[in-house]
Design an enzyme around this catalytic site. Structure first.
Site, mmCIF file in Angstrom:
data_model
loop_
_atom_site.group_PDB
_atom_site.id
_atom_site.type_symbol
_atom_site.label_atom_id
_atom_site.label_comp_id
_atom_site.label_asym_id
_atom_site.label_seq_id
_atom_site.Cartn_x
_atom_site.Cartn_y
_atom_site.Cartn_z
ATOM 1 N N ASP A 81 -0.547 17.555 8.416
ATOM 2 C CA ASP A 81 -1.517 17.681 7.333
ATOM 3 C C ASP A 81 -0.729 17.666 6.012
ATOM 4 O OD1 ASP A 81 -3.326 18.397 5.458
ATOM 5 O OD2 ASP A 81 -3.842 20.350 6.343
ATOM 6 N N LEU A 82 -0.884 16.593 5.267
ATOM 7 C CA LEU A 82 -0.051 16.408 4.076
ATOM 8 C C LEU A 82 -0.361 17.383 2.955
ATOM 9 C CD1 LEU A 82 0.340 12.576 3.553
ATOM 10 C CD2 LEU A 82 1.659 14.148 4.909
ATOM 11 N N LYS A 134 0.748 1.538 -4.073
ATOM 12 C CA LYS A 134 -0.112 1.581 -5.257
ATOM 13 C C LYS A 134 -1.523 1.981 -4.843
ATOM 14 C CE LYS A 134 -3.093 -1.138 -5.405
ATOM 15 N NZ LYS A 134 -4.151 -1.964 -4.781
ATOM 16 N N HIS A 164 2.874 -5.050 -3.733
ATOM 17 C CA HIS A 164 3.277 -6.045 -2.734
ATOM 18 C C HIS A 164 3.287 -7.471 -3.301
ATOM 19 C CE1 HIS A 164 -1.060 -6.629 -1.976
ATOM 20 N NE2 HIS A 164 -0.737 -7.773 -1.399
ATOM 21 N N HIS A 226 -1.256 -5.514 -9.571
ATOM 22 C CA HIS A 226 -0.893 -6.900 -9.260
ATOM 23 C C HIS A 226 -1.006 -7.832 -10.473
ATOM 24 C CE1 HIS A 226 -1.033 -5.243 -5.356
ATOM 25 N NE2 HIS A 226 -2.298 -5.462 -5.089
ATOM 26 N N LYS A 322 -14.054 -9.923 -5.862
ATOM 27 C CA LYS A 322 -14.242 -9.996 -4.417
ATOM 28 C C LYS A 322 -15.508 -10.801 -4.135
ATOM 29 C CE LYS A 322 -11.656 -5.916 -3.187
ATOM 30 N NZ LYS A 322 -10.446 -6.539 -2.651
HETATM 31 C C1 BG6 Z 1 -4.580 -4.752 -2.455
HETATM 32 C C2 BG6 Z 1 -5.936 -4.314 -2.916
HETATM 33 O O1 BG6 Z 1 -3.575 -4.099 -3.187
HETATM 34 O O2 BG6 Z 1 -4.437 -6.163 -2.605
HETATM 35 C C3 BG6 Z 1 -7.008 -5.063 -2.117
HETATM 36 O O3 BG6 Z 1 -6.074 -2.917 -2.730
HETATM 37 C C4 BG6 Z 1 -6.798 -6.545 -2.182
HETATM 38 O O4 BG6 Z 1 -8.310 -4.716 -2.586
HETATM 39 C C5 BG6 Z 1 -5.355 -6.921 -1.828
HETATM 40 O O5 BG6 Z 1 -7.692 -7.152 -1.263
HETATM 41 C C6 BG6 Z 1 -5.089 -8.393 -2.093
HETATM 42 O O6 BG6 Z 1 -3.817 -8.724 -1.601
HETATM 43 P P1 BG6 Z 1 -3.485 -10.187 -1.072
HETATM 44 O O7 BG6 Z 1 -2.045 -10.112 -0.689
HETATM 45 O O8 BG6 Z 1 -4.407 -10.437 0.096
HETATM 46 O O9 BG6 Z 1 -3.749 -11.118 -2.198
#
Ligand code: BG6
EC number: 1.1.1.49
Length: 473
Positions: A81-82, A134, A164, A226, A322
């Site tokens: 449990d964090l 993130k 990422h 991003h 989205k």
């Molecule tokens: C994530 C978001 O960081 O990036 C998501 O939380 C999003 O909502 C995703 O769908 C998109 O990443 P990628 O690599 O599929 O473009």
């Protein structure tokens, strides 16, 4: 290279979809140390055996049994449990026997308490490292609070904040293109560039992440991290060297130069949308279930201004949504028209400004729009037509971005991770946008799933996007 990974949030969506598959690929390709081990941590009451069975069921269809066995024999499971630092310390201190990388793939509201528990367990002593997913916080104040807790436990050189997108090869190629070509070096500024578009369109919906999303929306989920990282890579000054701090320093300066949005500009410089039921890829798609959180957008269009010498007056349009008609991540740089038009009035009508269009996902393409007369007959050299130089890469099968980032974290290379001051500068601008929306009462407008956002989004979308990638809304 560290060989011990503590993975928090091990039963979560990210771990199942990307983190465990990344580890599997790295093990398959023998890129991890011989003694590599994973301590999987979550709240659920699994033991090693039941967790391995659970994981095998989730990954099983996509991998050979031998590859899965290789991963599973290195995985142990610990329920924790964090929010309780003492019990965390009791459960995890035995893993402080060697340098570790602790990876918090959890909601940000658990970062501070998890960090205290890790410290108490002796898991943040030098040279152990901490990786955070993130978004770091929900706004500047909460990000600073998290950061203060992190800094009381370990120093910045051992904190790895993941975005990422920085681990994607085509994103790194933006730097290669910009900094490796005289053509762009000479023209990459306000005198020659009219506008820059950054688009991250997804066909996927919020699907299953409604709880998290209701507090974040597209602005905090995608733009804060991003999209602003993409903007920073495109707009930063050339770093003095391609090393970790030179690059991060230049990105920070751009983020700090973003002009805060004011309520007076909110109408002209932003649009918010939320998808309703519609059709995406020929399939019926339900509307976003906001569960009473009316003020959450799944689409955002922004016009950002960078107040510095290089970019004064050049709009950077950021669009993400989205349930769009197609999955498209791209950057479009539109150059200014030629200084003086020498050809006829007919050609002038056909004239298009030069445009560099870099598609990052799902395909990797680079297009350069030029004007030329090759399409005309021999005696009509003045008949100009738009032409395009197209480079369509057939990329090698790309690794998951997290593979690269995990290796870097295990090795201790921070270049593709975000520094504390970048996160703060990004939040400062995002906070200005959300304050401007609040003050101006910027509405969240409906758009049908499968369209390019609400009608008001048109001025934020490059023409190439809506004509090449599906119908206009
Ligand atoms: C994530 C978001 O960081 O990036 C998501 O939380 C999003 O909502 C995703 O769908 C998109 O990443 P990628 O690599 O599929 O473009």
């Amino acid at each position: 290279m560290h060989d011990s990974l503590l993975l928090f949030g091990a039963t979560g969506d990210l771990a199942q979809r990307y983190l465990f598959p990344s580890l599997l690929h790295l093990l398959r390709d023998r890129l991890l140390p011989d003694n590599f081990r994973v301590i999987a941590i979550a709240r659920s009451e699994h033991d090693d055996t039941s967790f391995r069975t659970w994981l095998r069921e989730r990954l099983g269809d996509d991998y050979e049994a031998a590859q899965l066995d290789e991963l599973l024999r290195r995985v142990q499971y610990v329920p924790v449990d964090l929010s309780d630092a003492d019990s965390m310390a009791a459960a995890l201190s035995r893993f402080a026997d060697r340098p570790t990388v602790s990876y918090l793939s959890t909601p940000p509201n658990l970062f501070a308490s998890a960090c205290r528990g890790l410290k108490a367990a002796g898991l943040l002593e030098t040279p152990s490292r901490l990786v955070l997913e993130k978004p770091i916080g929900h706004d500047l104040a909460s990000a600073q609070e998290i950061d203060a807790t992190l800094k009381s436990a370990l120093d910045e050189s051992r904190i790895f904040r993941i975005d990422h997108y920085l681990g994607k090869a085509p994103v790194q190629n933006l730097l290669a293109l910009r900094l490796g070509n005289t053509l762009f070096e000479a023209t990459w500024e306000r005198r020659w560039i009219e506008s820059v578009d950054i688009i991250v369109a997804e066909t996927a919906g919020v699907d299953g992440r409604e709880g998290y999303y209701a507090d974040y929306g597209a602005l905090r989920d995608m733009v804060q991290n991003h999209m602003l990282q993409l903007l920073a890579l495109i707009a930063m000054e050339p770093p003095a060297a391609m090393d970790t701090d030179s690059i991060r320093e230049e990105k920070k300066k751009v983020l700090r130069a973003l002009r805060p949005m004011s309520a007076a500009d909110a109408d002209a410089d932003s649009v918010r949308g939320r998808y309703t039921a519609g059709v995406v890829d020929g399939q019926a798609a339900k509307g976003f279930n906001h569960g009473g959180h009316e003020d959450v957008e799944t689409f955002v269009g922004l016009r950002a201004w960078i107040d510095n010498w290089r970019w004064a007056g050049v709009p950077f349009r950021l669009v993400t949504g989205k349930r769009m008609p197609s999955r498209t991540t791209e950057v479009v740089v539109t150059f200014k028209p030629v200084t003086h038009w020498l050809f006829g009035p007919g050609e002038r009508k056909r004239a298009r400004a030069n445009q560099l269009r870099v598609r990052l996902q799902p395909e990797e393409t680079i297009e350069l729009g030029l004007m030329g007369s090759l399409a005309a007959s021999e005696w009509a050299a003045n008949e100009l037509q738009p032409m395009s130089l197209d480079l369509a890469m057939l990329p090698p099968k790309r690794r998951i971005a997290y593979e690269r980032l995990m290796i870097d974290a295990l090795k201790g290379d921070q270049t593709l991770f975000v520094r504390d001051d970048e996160v703060e500068a990004a939040w400062r601008w995002i906070d200005s946008v959300s304050a401007a929306w609040r003050e101006a009462g910027t509405p969240v407008r409906d758009y049908p799933a499968g369209s390019w956002g609400p009608a008001e989004a048109q001025p934020f979308l490059p023409r190439t996007l809506t004509t090449h990638n599906g119908r206009k809304s």
